[in-house]
Design a protein around this motif. Structure first.
Motif, mmCIF file in Angstrom:
data_model
loop_
_atom_site.group_PDB
_atom_site.id
_atom_site.type_symbol
_atom_site.label_atom_id
_atom_site.label_comp_id
_atom_site.label_asym_id
_atom_site.label_seq_id
_atom_site.Cartn_x
_atom_site.Cartn_y
_atom_site.Cartn_z
ATOM 1 N N MET A 167 38.878 -88.801 119.629
ATOM 2 C CA MET A 167 39.111 -90.213 119.941
ATOM 3 C C MET A 167 38.305 -91.096 119.005
ATOM 4 N N SER A 168 38.821 -92.269 118.775
ATOM 5 C CA SER A 168 38.128 -93.223 117.911
ATOM 6 C C SER A 168 38.357 -94.624 118.446
ATOM 7 N N HIS A 169 37.376 -95.510 118.236
ATOM 8 C CA HIS A 169 37.566 -96.881 118.673
ATOM 9 C C HIS A 169 38.055 -97.774 117.532
ATOM 10 N N CYS A 170 38.511 -97.184 116.442
ATOM 11 C CA CYS A 170 38.895 -97.979 115.272
ATOM 12 C C CYS A 170 40.058 -98.923 115.574
ATOM 13 N N TYR A 171 40.991 -98.495 116.431
ATOM 14 C CA TYR A 171 42.175 -99.307 116.669
ATOM 15 C C TYR A 171 42.238 -99.834 118.096
ATOM 16 N N ALA A 172 41.202 -99.596 118.897
ATOM 17 C CA ALA A 172 41.181 -100.140 120.240
ATOM 18 C C ALA A 172 41.114 -101.663 120.187
ATOM 19 N N VAL A 173 41.588 -102.317 121.252
ATOM 20 C CA VAL A 173 41.559 -103.769 121.336
ATOM 21 C C VAL A 173 40.201 -104.173 121.896
ATOM 22 N N ILE A 174 39.336 -104.651 121.032
ATOM 23 C CA ILE A 174 37.949 -104.928 121.401
ATOM 24 C C ILE A 174 37.637 -106.390 121.118
ATOM 25 N N HIS A 175 37.142 -107.088 122.134
ATOM 26 C CA HIS A 175 36.770 -108.479 121.941
ATOM 27 C C HIS A 175 35.622 -108.568 120.934
ATOM 28 N N PRO A 176 35.632 -109.574 120.080
ATOM 29 C CA PRO A 176 34.602 -109.638 119.026
ATOM 30 C C PRO A 176 33.175 -109.785 119.555
ATOM 31 N N THR A 177 32.999 -110.217 120.802
ATOM 32 C CA THR A 177 31.639 -110.331 121.337
ATOM 33 C C THR A 177 31.141 -109.041 121.995
ATOM 34 N N ALA A 178 32.020 -108.057 122.159
ATOM 35 C CA ALA A 178 31.610 -106.792 122.758
ATOM 36 C C ALA A 178 30.700 -106.035 121.798
ATOM 37 N N VAL A 179 29.807 -105.210 122.358
ATOM 38 C CA VAL A 179 28.871 -104.419 121.551
ATOM 39 C C VAL A 179 29.153 -102.947 121.804
ATOM 40 N N LEU A 180 29.589 -102.237 120.764
ATOM 41 C CA LEU A 180 29.892 -100.816 120.870
ATOM 42 C C LEU A 180 28.989 -100.029 119.935
ATOM 43 N N HIS A 181 28.391 -98.980 120.461
ATOM 44 C CA HIS A 181 27.639 -98.083 119.599
ATOM 45 C C HIS A 181 28.618 -97.369 118.665
ATOM 46 N N PRO A 182 28.261 -97.202 117.404
ATOM 47 C CA PRO A 182 29.205 -96.565 116.459
ATOM 48 C C PRO A 182 29.583 -95.136 116.822
ATOM 49 N N LYS A 183 28.778 -94.474 117.659
ATOM 50 C CA LYS A 183 29.103 -93.102 118.049
ATOM 51 C C LYS A 183 29.854 -93.010 119.378
ATOM 52 N N ALA A 184 30.102 -94.141 120.018
ATOM 53 C CA ALA A 184 30.917 -94.126 121.228
ATOM 54 C C ALA A 184 32.343 -93.714 120.862
ATOM 55 N N LYS A 185 32.993 -92.974 121.752
ATOM 56 C CA LYS A 185 34.335 -92.452 121.487
ATOM 57 C C LYS A 185 35.313 -93.111 122.447
ATOM 58 N N LEU A 186 36.180 -93.941 121.907
ATOM 59 C CA LEU A 186 37.169 -94.644 122.706
ATOM 60 C C LEU A 186 38.560 -94.290 122.224
ATOM 61 N N ASP A 187 39.462 -94.024 123.160
ATOM 62 C CA ASP A 187 40.859 -93.848 122.803
ATOM 63 C C ASP A 187 41.405 -95.136 122.204
ATOM 64 N N SER A 188 42.387 -95.017 121.362
ATOM 65 C CA SER A 188 42.930 -96.186 120.660
ATOM 66 C C SER A 188 43.600 -97.188 121.588
ATOM 67 N N SER A 189 43.930 -96.761 122.810
ATOM 68 C CA SER A 189 44.603 -97.663 123.750
ATOM 69 C C SER A 189 43.634 -98.420 124.655
ATOM 70 N N VAL A 190 42.335 -98.175 124.528
ATOM 71 C CA VAL A 190 41.339 -98.818 125.388
ATOM 72 C C VAL A 190 41.227 -100.299 125.039
ATOM 73 N N ARG A 191 41.046 -101.135 126.064
ATOM 74 C CA ARG A 191 40.799 -102.564 125.867
ATOM 75 C C ARG A 191 39.401 -102.912 126.384
#
Length: 278
Positions: free
Chosen positions: A1-25
């Motif tokens: 999984m990768s958070h590269c294409y997830a829909v993420i608000h610009p104010t959210a803070v994600l650790h670069p090693k967090a693993k998010l499916d591309s469909s996560v909002r």
């Protein structure tokens, strides 16, 4: 999984090693730490904090202000990388807290299809099965286990290490420090007041099974015997799967079992008898 294409608000803070499916909002001002793995179609609302060694399945929704996977509130805990495991299709409403376990050998576990309402808490090393409802302000202490389809009403309290049986209903504001048998209704402090007959019907138990549970309840809690003697007397007389589950639950209790405080449950029982005759 990768958070590269997830829909993420610009104010959210994600650790670069967090693993998010591309469909996560991920909503505004959410914080997602390093140890997170989040499955498909999850929605992380505003100001949600996800931390710890936490694995989250698919189709979960976290409403505003949830804190999920934070360190246990346990004085013995020494900052170990402990875990939380969450299944699928769960709803965590506003300001719900779920704490990770207090040791690396086990996780706090939330199953699937559970609904945790506002300001409820699930403490470290707890185990929630599936289709559990925890209403607003209810507090589940450490090492609590809750079986499937339990309904824990608003502002209820469940003491550490207590077991909550399948298809129970805890009435609002009730508190238990003893095990709560399957299919029963909790009232007050360590009290039960009959069977959760509405819940049993909704779960699809046959009228004959409900009638046998009613008879078993009376044999265990309303026949004047102490519970140990009543349990021994009932062991060979009840054979349906729900009745056997209740008997086995009570026989395995280590903290004691909630006791009957009386109720108008007979009316519900008469309805079951009428249905059985049909």
């Amino acid at each position: 999984m990768s958070h590269c294409y997830a829909v993420i608000h610009p104010t959210a803070v994600l650790h670069p090693k967090a693993k998010l499916d591309s469909s996560v909002r991920v909503g505004p001002y959410a914080v997602i730490d390093e140890g997170l793995e989040i499955g498909p179609n999850c929605i992380v609302g505003p100001h949600v904090y996800l931390t710890g060694r936490t694995t989250i399945g698919a189709h979960n929704r976290f409403f505003a202000g949830c804190v999920i996977g934070e360190a246990p509130q346990d004085l013995k805990y020494k900052d170990e990388p402990t875990g939380l495991r969450i299944g699928d299709h769960n709803v965590f409403r506003e300001h719900v807290t779920v704490h990770r376990s207090n040791n690396v050998s086990e996780n706090t576990v939330i199953g699937s299809h559970n609904f945790l309402m506002q300001h409820s808490q699930v403490a470290h090393n707890a185990l929630l099965s599936d289709y559990v409802i925890v209403a607003g302000g209810a507090l589940l202490a450490g090492h609590v286990s809750v079986a499937e389809r339990a309904f824990i009403s608003g502002n209820c309290l469940v003491h550490q290490f207590v077991r909550v049986g399948a298809l129970v209903l805890m009435q609002g504001g009730s508190a238990i420090s003893k095990d709560l048998p399957p299919y029963t209704m909790a009232r007050g402090h360590n009290g039960i007041c009959g069977l959760n007959t509405v819940g049993l019907r909704r779960a699809g138990l046959a009228a004959a099974e409900r009638l046998e549970l009613k008879k078993l309840y009376h044999a265990l809690f309303r026949n004047g015997l102490n519970l140990r003697a009543a349990l021994l007397a009932a062991q060979g007389s009840f054979q349906s799967a729900p009745a056997r589950l209740m008997l086995e639950f009570i026989a395995s209790a280590k903290r004691g079992v909630c006791s009957d405080v009386g109720s108008d449950e007979a009316a519900n029982g008469d309805e079951d008898i009428a249905e059985n005759r049909e």
